[in-house]
Design an enzyme around this catalytic site. Structure first.
Site, short mmCIF file in Angstrom:
data_model
loop_
_atom_site.label_atom_id
_atom_site.label_comp_id
_atom_site.label_asym_id
_atom_site.label_seq_id
_atom_site.Cartn_x
_atom_site.Cartn_y
_atom_site.Cartn_z
N GLU A 23 -10.15 -28.98 19.62
CA GLU A 23 -11.35 -28.31 20.10
C GLU A 23 -12.27 -28.03 18.92
O GLU A 23 -11.87 -27.37 17.95
CB GLU A 23 -11.04 -27.00 20.82
CG GLU A 23 -12.32 -26.36 21.37
CD GLU A 23 -12.10 -25.16 22.26
OE1 GLU A 23 -13.08 -24.72 22.90
OE2 GLU A 23 -10.96 -24.65 22.33
N GLU A 56 -13.39 -23.86 13.86
CA GLU A 56 -14.43 -22.84 14.08
C GLU A 56 -15.01 -22.42 12.73
O GLU A 56 -14.27 -22.18 11.77
CB GLU A 56 -13.87 -21.62 14.81
CG GLU A 56 -14.87 -20.51 15.07
CD GLU A 56 -16.12 -20.98 15.81
OE1 GLU A 56 -17.23 -20.69 15.33
OE2 GLU A 56 -15.97 -21.65 16.85
N ASP A 73 -23.80 -25.28 20.00
CA ASP A 73 -25.15 -24.74 19.82
C ASP A 73 -26.16 -25.83 20.19
O ASP A 73 -26.16 -26.91 19.59
CB ASP A 73 -25.35 -24.32 18.37
CG ASP A 73 -26.58 -23.45 18.19
OD1 ASP A 73 -27.59 -23.70 18.90
OD2 ASP A 73 -26.56 -22.54 17.34
N LYS A 104 -35.04 -26.20 19.85
CA LYS A 104 -36.35 -26.56 19.30
C LYS A 104 -36.34 -27.98 18.74
O LYS A 104 -35.37 -28.41 18.13
CB LYS A 104 -36.76 -25.57 18.21
CG LYS A 104 -36.99 -24.15 18.73
CD LYS A 104 -37.41 -23.21 17.62
CE LYS A 104 -37.65 -21.80 18.16
NZ LYS A 104 -38.05 -20.86 17.09
N ASP A 162 -24.79 -25.65 28.84
CA ASP A 162 -25.66 -25.12 29.90
C ASP A 162 -27.12 -25.37 29.55
O ASP A 162 -28.02 -24.75 30.12
CB ASP A 162 -25.39 -23.63 30.13
CG ASP A 162 -25.56 -22.78 28.89
OD1 ASP A 162 -26.06 -23.31 27.87
OD2 ASP A 162 -25.19 -21.59 28.92
#
Length: 222
Positions: free
Chosen positions: A52, A77, A126, A130, A162
């Site tokens: 992951e 992470e 993320d 923009k 999303d």
């Protein structure tokens, strides 16, 4: 759209850790990824191994590892808060099948052997919405090529977001690469996560703000 091979490292500010989180973060020495695994050909032949990338607070990888103790799970992470949260879960439940890499995913991906993972998950990366920030998105042609290399034959790649623009970006680059088969079975397949997906708090927050998640499922081509 960034179609070259330049990959941008993670950028962002970290919130300070609480006292308890600092204590949990010290557990990293016990559960840190053993890089020598990537040189052990028998290890990745015998085990189902899932990666992951960007596990957040670790809800999904933790639940998967707890349910499937015979599988091996590796989580990446960048932010210490998320690492500390997952470390506490692992230690509280004495799990032996999760290893953590704290740092930039691009750095680790360079070190991984070919044909290592059965599944790779990238859940809610993320989106960098923009236009001028698109080069910072994790999904780029170069990263797709590397994910292809480290997946085993017929390996699966699961991505969710999303952000509609990011989903369009991902599909466009995947189709350009011609390295993965999109496993969509119907026009509404994007609504359905992969079979054992558990969901996360980030996803729940998005849905409360009327941001439905989109799920993409791919298989490595020959």
């Amino acid at each position: 759209m960034n179609l070259n091979n330049k990959l941008i490292s993670v950028k962002g500010r970290e919130r300070p850790l609480s006292k308890k989180q600092k204590q949990s973060f010290l557990l990293l020495s016990r559960y840190a990824l053993n890089l020598s695994l990537f040189k052990d050909k028998e290890f990745f032949k015998k085990n189902k191994i899932c990666l992951e990338i960007g596990f957040g607070s670790g809800e999904i990888i933790f639940k998967e590892a707890k349910k499937n103790p015979k599988n091996i799970y590796i989580g990446i992470e960048y932010y210490r808060r998320g690492v500390a949260q997952l470390l506490k879960k692992i230690d509280d439940h004495d799990l032996k099948n999760i290893q953590i890499f704290h740092g930039d995913a691009h750095v680790l991906l360079k070190e991984i052997s070919k044909f290592f993972f059965d599944e790779i998950w990238i859940f809610f990366p993320d989106p960098w919405p923009k236009k001028r920030h698109e080069k910072r998105r994790f999904i780029q042609i170069a990263s797709i090529n590397r994910l292809y290399e480290i997946l085993k034959p017929d390996g699966k790649l699961y991505i969710s977001s999303d952000d509609k623009s990011y989903i369009s970006w991902i599909l466009s680059l995947i189709f350009q690469s011609d390295k993965f088969e999109w496993l969509a079975e119907s026009p509404f397949d994007w609504k359905n996560p992969y079979r054992e997906y558990y969901g996360s708090r980030y996803e729940e927050k998005g849905m409360k703000k009327n941001r439905p998640p989109y799920f993409l499922k791919f298989k490595k081509t020959d």
